[in-house]
Design an enzyme around this catalytic site. Sequence first.
Site, PDB file in Angstrom:
ATOM      1  N   MET A 181     -53.255  38.266  13.891  1.00 11.22           N
ATOM      2  CA  MET A 181     -53.310  39.866  14.186  1.00 11.22           C
ATOM      3  C   MET A 181     -53.517  40.476  13.046  1.00 11.22           C
ATOM      4  SD  MET A 181     -53.070  39.469  17.560  1.00 11.22           S
ATOM      5  CE  MET A 181     -53.872  37.917  17.437  1.00 11.22           C
ATOM      6  N   CYS A 182     -52.513  41.249  12.548  1.00 11.46           N
ATOM      7  CA  CYS A 182     -52.858  42.226  11.419  1.00 11.46           C
ATOM      8  C   CYS A 182     -51.318  42.627  10.924  1.00 11.46           C
ATOM      9  CB  CYS A 182     -53.364  43.694  12.085  1.00 11.46           C
ATOM     10  SG  CYS A 182     -54.990  43.371  12.959  1.00 11.46           S
ATOM     11  N   ARG A 183     -51.403  43.281   9.801  1.00 17.85           N
ATOM     12  CA  ARG A 183     -50.341  43.787   9.077  1.00 17.85           C
ATOM     13  C   ARG A 183     -50.534  45.367   8.834  1.00 17.85           C
ATOM     14  NH1 ARG A 183     -46.150  40.402  10.064  1.00 17.85           N
ATOM     15  NH2 ARG A 183     -47.503  40.488  11.702  1.00 17.85           N
TER      16      ARG A 183
ATOM     17  N   VAL B 224     -54.562  45.522   7.108  1.00 20.25           N
ATOM     18  CA  VAL B 224     -55.316  44.328   7.081  1.00 20.25           C
ATOM     19  C   VAL B 224     -55.181  43.524   8.190  1.00 20.25           C
ATOM     20  CG1 VAL B 224     -54.763  44.079   4.562  1.00 20.25           C
ATOM     21  CG2 VAL B 224     -53.182  42.955   6.337  1.00 20.25           C
TER      22      VAL B 224
ATOM     23  N   ASN C 152     -51.646  46.066  15.761  1.00 20.85           N
ATOM     24  CA  ASN C 152     -51.371  44.819  15.486  1.00 20.85           C
ATOM     25  C   ASN C 152     -50.931  44.317  16.717  1.00 20.85           C
ATOM     26  OD1 ASN C 152     -50.430  42.420  14.336  1.00 20.85           O
ATOM     27  ND2 ASN C 152     -48.414  43.473  13.897  1.00 20.85           N
TER      28      ASN C 152
END
Length: 278
Positions: free
Chosen positions: A1-3, A91, A118
Site C-alpha cells: 500500500m503506502c506510507r 510514499v 493508504n
Amino acid sequence: MCRQLGYVGPAVRVGDMLTLGSHSLRTQAWAPKDMRGGGTINADGFGAAWWRAEGESVTVSRYRNQAPIWTDPAVEEVLPQLESWAVLAAVRSATVGMPVERTACAPFTHGRWAFSHNGVVPDWRRALSAVAEEFGSTATELGAGQLFEPVRLLEAESTTDSATLWVILRGLLSTGAPDGSWAAAPAALSLLVAAVLAQAPGARLNFLLGDGQQLWATTVYHSLSALVTDDFAILCSEPFDDDPRWQPIPDRQLVSARPGSLTLTPLLAAPSTKGSLS
C-alpha cells in the site's frame, strides 16, 4: 500500500519532513514496520505537498516522482530549501495492475486541499462508479448535480482507485462546504468511507487530508499514529522516531488534528448517503 505523513505547526523545511527521525518517511519506503499485508516496500513513487502564502491567499504546491524516494536527489538538495507551516507527503506501493507513474502518486491537490490514500478498493472501477452515481443522485436532489455526474471520474489524474477517490472527495468537499468551513471535511470523509464500504466491504481506507491549517484522517485497516503538542500536530502511518508521545490510532476512526487538539470519532458505516450532503 503506502506510507503517509501530515504536519501542521511552526514553519519547517519540506525536505526535512521526509527524512526526519531514525524511522523517517523515506526509511519507511524501504523498511516499513507495519504494512499489514499491503506489500513489503514502497518503491513506486512519492510526493510532497506544502502550503504557501501568496498575498492574502494560500496555495498548495507539490512535488512528485514515480521513482523510489531514496533515488531522488531533490529530497536532500531541493526540498530542504522550501519552508512551510504545513506538509502532506506519501510514499507509494502500487497495487498490482495499477500504473506506476508520476500522476498516480499522492498527494492529490485541488484548491486549498491535499489528499493521500493508504489502502485499496477491490474491484474499484465498479465500486467507485457506483459511489459516484449514488452521490450524483443525492446531489441532484439537493440542486448540486453537476458536481457528481459519473463522467467527472474521467478527471482523475491516473487510472487508480486513489486518484478516483480524490475526484469524488473533492466534489463532496465542494458540495458540503459552500462557506469553506472545517466542518465539511469530517462529514465528507465519513460519507465517502461509508459509501465505499457499502460497495466494497473489503476496502482498506486510510485517508489523509489537509487544508494547511488542520489534518483529518481515517483508519480502516491500516496503521496510523499521532503526535500532537500545543505547538504542532503530526499524523503518520508509523512513528518516525522514539518520542513517547506518539499515540497509535485504533481502527475505524475519524481523526481531526491540529496543534493542541486531537479528536477521534468512531466511523460508522451508513446504509445510505441520501440527504446527507447538506
